[in-house]
Motif scaffolding. Structure first.
Motif, PDB file in Angstrom:
ATOM      1  N   ARG A 590     -15.313  31.831 -30.370  1.00  0.00           N
ATOM      2  CA  ARG A 590     -15.115  31.547 -31.792  1.00  0.00           C
ATOM      3  C   ARG A 590     -13.657  31.701 -32.214  1.00  0.00           C
ATOM      4  O   ARG A 590     -13.170  30.988 -33.087  1.00  0.00           O
ATOM      5  N   PHE A 591     -12.957  32.670 -31.596  1.00  0.00           N
ATOM      6  CA  PHE A 591     -11.567  32.935 -31.978  1.00  0.00           C
ATOM      7  C   PHE A 591     -10.565  32.242 -31.046  1.00  0.00           C
ATOM      8  O   PHE A 591      -9.360  32.472 -31.176  1.00  0.00           O
ATOM      9  N   MET A 592     -11.054  31.428 -30.140  1.00  0.00           N
ATOM     10  CA  MET A 592     -10.190  30.815 -29.133  1.00  0.00           C
ATOM     11  C   MET A 592      -8.970  30.117 -29.746  1.00  0.00           C
ATOM     12  O   MET A 592      -7.863  30.161 -29.215  1.00  0.00           O
ATOM     13  N   GLU A 593      -9.168  29.484 -30.899  1.00  0.00           N
ATOM     14  CA  GLU A 593      -8.100  28.695 -31.503  1.00  0.00           C
ATOM     15  C   GLU A 593      -7.187  29.510 -32.419  1.00  0.00           C
ATOM     16  O   GLU A 593      -6.278  28.952 -33.038  1.00  0.00           O
ATOM     17  N   TYR A 594      -7.419  30.844 -32.499  1.00  0.00           N
ATOM     18  CA  TYR A 594      -6.630  31.675 -33.401  1.00  0.00           C
ATOM     19  C   TYR A 594      -5.810  32.735 -32.669  1.00  0.00           C
ATOM     20  O   TYR A 594      -5.144  33.548 -33.322  1.00  0.00           O
ATOM     21  N   VAL A 595      -5.886  32.763 -31.344  1.00  0.00           N
ATOM     22  CA  VAL A 595      -5.120  33.736 -30.558  1.00  0.00           C
ATOM     23  C   VAL A 595      -4.311  32.993 -29.510  1.00  0.00           C
ATOM     24  O   VAL A 595      -4.750  31.969 -28.968  1.00  0.00           O
ATOM     25  N   HIS A 596      -3.124  33.517 -29.242  1.00  0.00           N
ATOM     26  CA  HIS A 596      -2.269  32.915 -28.215  1.00  0.00           C
ATOM     27  C   HIS A 596      -1.439  34.033 -27.602  1.00  0.00           C
ATOM     28  O   HIS A 596      -0.876  34.870 -28.323  1.00  0.00           O
ATOM     29  N   PRO A 597      -1.351  34.089 -26.286  1.00  0.00           N
ATOM     30  CA  PRO A 597      -0.644  35.214 -25.652  1.00  0.00           C
ATOM     31  C   PRO A 597       0.864  35.186 -25.855  1.00  0.00           C
ATOM     32  O   PRO A 597       1.526  36.217 -25.682  1.00  0.00           O
ATOM     33  N   ALA A 598       1.426  34.049 -26.224  1.00  0.00           N
ATOM     34  CA  ALA A 598       2.886  33.930 -26.300  1.00  0.00           C
ATOM     35  C   ALA A 598       3.424  33.986 -27.720  1.00  0.00           C
ATOM     36  O   ALA A 598       4.616  33.765 -27.929  1.00  0.00           O
ATOM     37  N   GLN A 708       9.679  38.002 -35.633  1.00  0.00           N
ATOM     38  CA  GLN A 708      10.523  37.633 -34.496  1.00  0.00           C
ATOM     39  C   GLN A 708       9.767  36.865 -33.419  1.00  0.00           C
ATOM     40  O   GLN A 708      10.385  36.307 -32.511  1.00  0.00           O
ATOM     41  N   GLU A 709       8.439  36.836 -33.505  1.00  0.00           N
ATOM     42  CA  GLU A 709       7.659  36.106 -32.502  1.00  0.00           C
ATOM     43  C   GLU A 709       7.699  34.602 -32.767  1.00  0.00           C
ATOM     44  O   GLU A 709       7.878  34.153 -33.900  1.00  0.00           O
ATOM     45  N   SER A 710       7.497  33.864 -31.701  1.00  0.00           N
ATOM     46  CA  SER A 710       7.404  32.406 -31.860  1.00  0.00           C
ATOM     47  C   SER A 710       6.117  32.054 -32.593  1.00  0.00           C
ATOM     48  O   SER A 710       5.106  32.756 -32.483  1.00  0.00           O
ATOM     49  N   VAL A 711       6.173  30.967 -33.368  1.00  0.00           N
ATOM     50  CA  VAL A 711       5.031  30.537 -34.171  1.00  0.00           C
ATOM     51  C   VAL A 711       4.702  29.081 -33.853  1.00  0.00           C
ATOM     52  O   VAL A 711       5.603  28.240 -33.753  1.00  0.00           O
TER      53      VAL A 711
END
Length: 718
Positions: A590-598, A708-711
């Motif tokens: 369900r959250f696959m599209e809302y989390v990213h490791p980078a 400071q993280e990439s978006v």
């Protein structure tokens, strides 16, 4: 500040304690020797050093502190009340009293209890008898300082040492600032430095905790952290037992949780922790309906009701006690077999305290069964257990800018001394942080608003302080938290506890029924003037509810990021049941599209709002929403995971907003309801009251890291 763990004076051992104590340790207690913490505490405490003693729950910290102090008491011929033993909970003091009475009795000394539940007659005996060790709370200690019935200079004039049990529980909130300020005033009354000894379970920053406890003496008094368990090999200091002792299960409801608890571990003594009083009541009622011997403990139950439950639980075997955090600290509930946790506690440190209630018998291990009631509860528990399995514990940090406590302390000092020089009040706190020169604007405000009167270069209590805090001889001035109003619930002459008044005013069909102490009660009469309601026992249908003061449980950056790690596929190193695995799999999809490791994601789903999934925690997100006010939605409700952005935001406008925000973070806005929960905020200039609370709602470090993280901008279908 503190030397290396284990450094300092020459090594001493049990033979350096008073020989009468040693005799009783060996022959009365039957101990073959002392534990490592108790051995290592002897040397620094005998020479008067300040210290923080660290050990897991049931690690012998009380004896580690008191045995050297009792030996000094004899060797140096201390007289009168020479040691204060301070605890955050009255129940913990009640529990400790028999042990300390026994230890003091061995050497012909005495211990006594002084807190809000101790009757006036017993207090008079204490004032005359002056016990060698007095067990008390910071609030009761301050009440003694301001009371016209206590000659505090005579009664406390012989003090030499203060023991602060569960010191981490003080340091992390405003009771810690209150405690430090009271100790500084007490030290000035006594006229000499007082040895300060803190007792704590594992914390992430023990040196900083010790520095905090020392107050104004932090830079000129010898001190050390005593924690022998921290020097064992790395593989022996993992934050918990082998993975098989910690299990995470998903049950989906309170009904199912009651079914699991009733079916599992029959014949064992189980302690179940819940995160709200309402949940304690609901689970308690459901367990009793399944014929499980059940006891309850939470802050809105009467003292007698809690004490009966705890005593019965300590003596029983096949039973369950359901509790909020009231039983998290070191109150003895007997020979416990198992801890069960519904959903997740707020911190890893809290989990470690609860885990430490088990595994105390030889041949047993520490254990905890998590029962998640929802997907959110499961994710929170998995995140906490992931951080725990990584060896992380929250650092204990005092809340910033306690200006409201400064106002309270200045008023309390004027009440204590009757009048204080308007240029001399700072000396009472010996330059302690916020109580020094920076408090001048607060003093001016207190004078301007009539909380203090000023005459002939002296300050004294004014009419506004009398009006706001003068009830019951200023007793309200000694408590640093604002409690939500509650009604006392009585069955005949017996007090059952207290309930939220909205349960007595909301519309109901049929008779009005309350759920309290795990039983249903029908309301028969309400005394609105005295805030009491009378009830009689009925078979069921009761409802439990307690309101708050507008505060939201704020998950930290670390735990929120751990939740993201779980969603990205990392499991905690514990035993996950099939149900838990299945629910986590569904959550990850369900959250696959809302989390990213980078980095982070700005997601627009068709027909929905635009959200920046920061996974930064509640305080960081509040800071980000305030800082990016030009592009964030001003009407949003802050949460741990995302910030709502304006619907017309473009990637270019986003870059500009982030560039503008770099290096100029804003504090979150403060709602009036939240200010009402900051006790004594009315005694501050409005601007300073708002600034105080805003600083506590912010996470500048987390917000900076998120910026400071990439978006990535992504668009999803409906």
């Amino acid at each position: 500040m503190s030397g290396p763990v284990g450094g300092g004076p020459a090594v001493r051992g049990i033979d350096d304690l008073d020989p009468v104590l040693v005799h009783h340790i060996v022959n009365t207690l039957g101990w073959p020797g002392l534990r490592p913490l108790q051995e290592e505490a002897i040397a620094p405490l005998l020479v008067g050093e300040d210290a923080v003693l660290l050990a897991p729950t049931a690690g012998g910290k009380t004896e580690a502190a008191t045995f050297p102090l009792l030996s000094r008491m004899t060797a140096e011929r201390w007289s009168g009340t020479s040691v204060l033993y301070v605890c955050p909970l009255k129940a913990l003091l009640n529990n400790l009293l028999p042990r300390l009475e026994a230890y003091t009795g061995w050497i012909g000394r005495t211990a006594a209890l002084w807190h809000g539940d101790v009757k006036a007659g017993a207090r008079k005996k204490i004032l005359v008898g002056r016990p060698d060790i007095l067990l008390t709370t910071p609030e009761s200690l301050e009440a003694m300082l301001v009371s016209t019935n206590v000659d505090h200079r005579t009664f406390l004039g012989g003090l030499n040492a203060i023991v602060v049990d569960e010191v981490h529980a003080f340091a992390g909130d405003d009771r810690g600032w209150h405690l430090l300020a009271v100790l500084e005033r007490l030290q000035r009354v006594v006229g000499r430095p007082l040895q300060r000894i803190g007792l704590s379970a594992t914390v992430g920053n023990p040196d900083e905790l010790l520095h905090w406890l020392q107050g104004s003496g932090a830079d000129n008094r010898p001190a050390r952290v005593v924690a022998p368990h921290l020097r064992t090999p790395v593989d022996e200091i993992a934050p918990g037992p082998p993975p098989g002792d910690i299990q995470l299960d998903y049950v989906g409801s309170v009904d199912n949780a009651a079914t699991v608890i009733a079916a599992l571990h029959r014949g064992e003594k189980r302690l179940v922790f819940c995160e709200s009083r309402r949940l304690v009541e609901e689970l308690g009622e459901k367990l009793r309906a399944k014929s499980v011997t059940t006891f309850l403990s939470h802050a809105s139950l009467s003292v007698d009701e809690r004490r009966r439950a705890e005593e019965a639980f300590a003596e029983a075997r096949d039973c369950v006690i359901v509790s909020t955090s009231t039983l998290e600290l070191g109150i003895d509930v007997g020979d416990l077999d198992r801890v069960i946790q519904l959903d997740a506690p707020a911190t890893v440190a809290s989990f470690l305290q609860r885990l430490g209630r088990t595994g105390r018998r030889a041949g047993t291990t520490r254990n905890c069964l998590f029962l998640a009631l929802s997907e959110d509860g499961l994710l929170a528990a998995a995140a906490l257990l992931l951080q725990w399995s990584r060896g992380w514990v929250e650092p204990v940090a005092a809340p910033p800018e306690p200006r409201h406590i400064v106002a309270q302390q200045i008023l309390a000092l004027c009440l204590q001394e009757h009048q204080v020089g308007d240029k001399l009040w700072q000396e009472w706190w010996s330059g302690l942080g916020p109580f020094g020169q920076g408090a001048e604007p607060i003093v001016r405000h207190l004078v301007d608003e009539g909380y203090l009167d000023q005459d002939g270069g002296m300050l004294f209590i004014g009419p506004e302080a009398e009006r706001r805090f003068g009830h019951r001889h200023f007793m309200d001035l000694t408590a640093v938290f604002t409690a939500a109003p509650e009604f006392t619930v009585l069955s005949g002459l017996t007090e059952i506890g207290r309930t939220d008044p909205t349960l007595l005013t909301e519309e109901v069909q049929g008779p009005r029924r309350l759920l309290l102490a795990g039983r249903s009660w029908q309301v028969t009469y309400i005394d609105w003037h005295r805030r009491r309601c009378f009830v009689e026992l009925v078979d069921g249908g009761g409802k439990a509810k307690w309101g708050g003061l507008g505060f939201v449980r704020a998950t930290s950056w670390e735990l929120t990021r751990a939740a993201r790690d779980v969603l990205l596929g990392t499991d905690p190193e514990v035993d996950l049941t099939g149900r838990a695995q299945g629910c986590l799999t569904e959550a990850r999809e369900r959250f696959m599209e809302y989390v990213h490791p980078a980095g982070t994601l700005i997601v627009r789903r068709a027909n929905e709002d635009l959200r920046w999934w920061t996974w930064a925690g509640h305080r960081a997100n509040a800071t980000l929403a305030a800082t990016l006010s030009d592009v964030s939605d001003p009407a949003q409700r802050i949460n741990d995971c995302w910030v709502r952005l304006r619907a017309d935001l473009t990637p270019q406008r986003w870059k500009e907003a982030v560039a503008d925000a770099t290096g100029r973070l804003s504090l979150p806005s403060v709602h009036e309801q939240a200010l009402r929960g900051l006790k004594f905020s009315a005694a501050l200039p409005p601007r300073l009251a708002e600034k105080t609370l805003a600083a506590r709602l912010a996470d500048l470090e987390g917000a900076t890291a998120a910026l400071q993280e990439s978006v990535r901008f992504t668009r999803l279908p409906a």
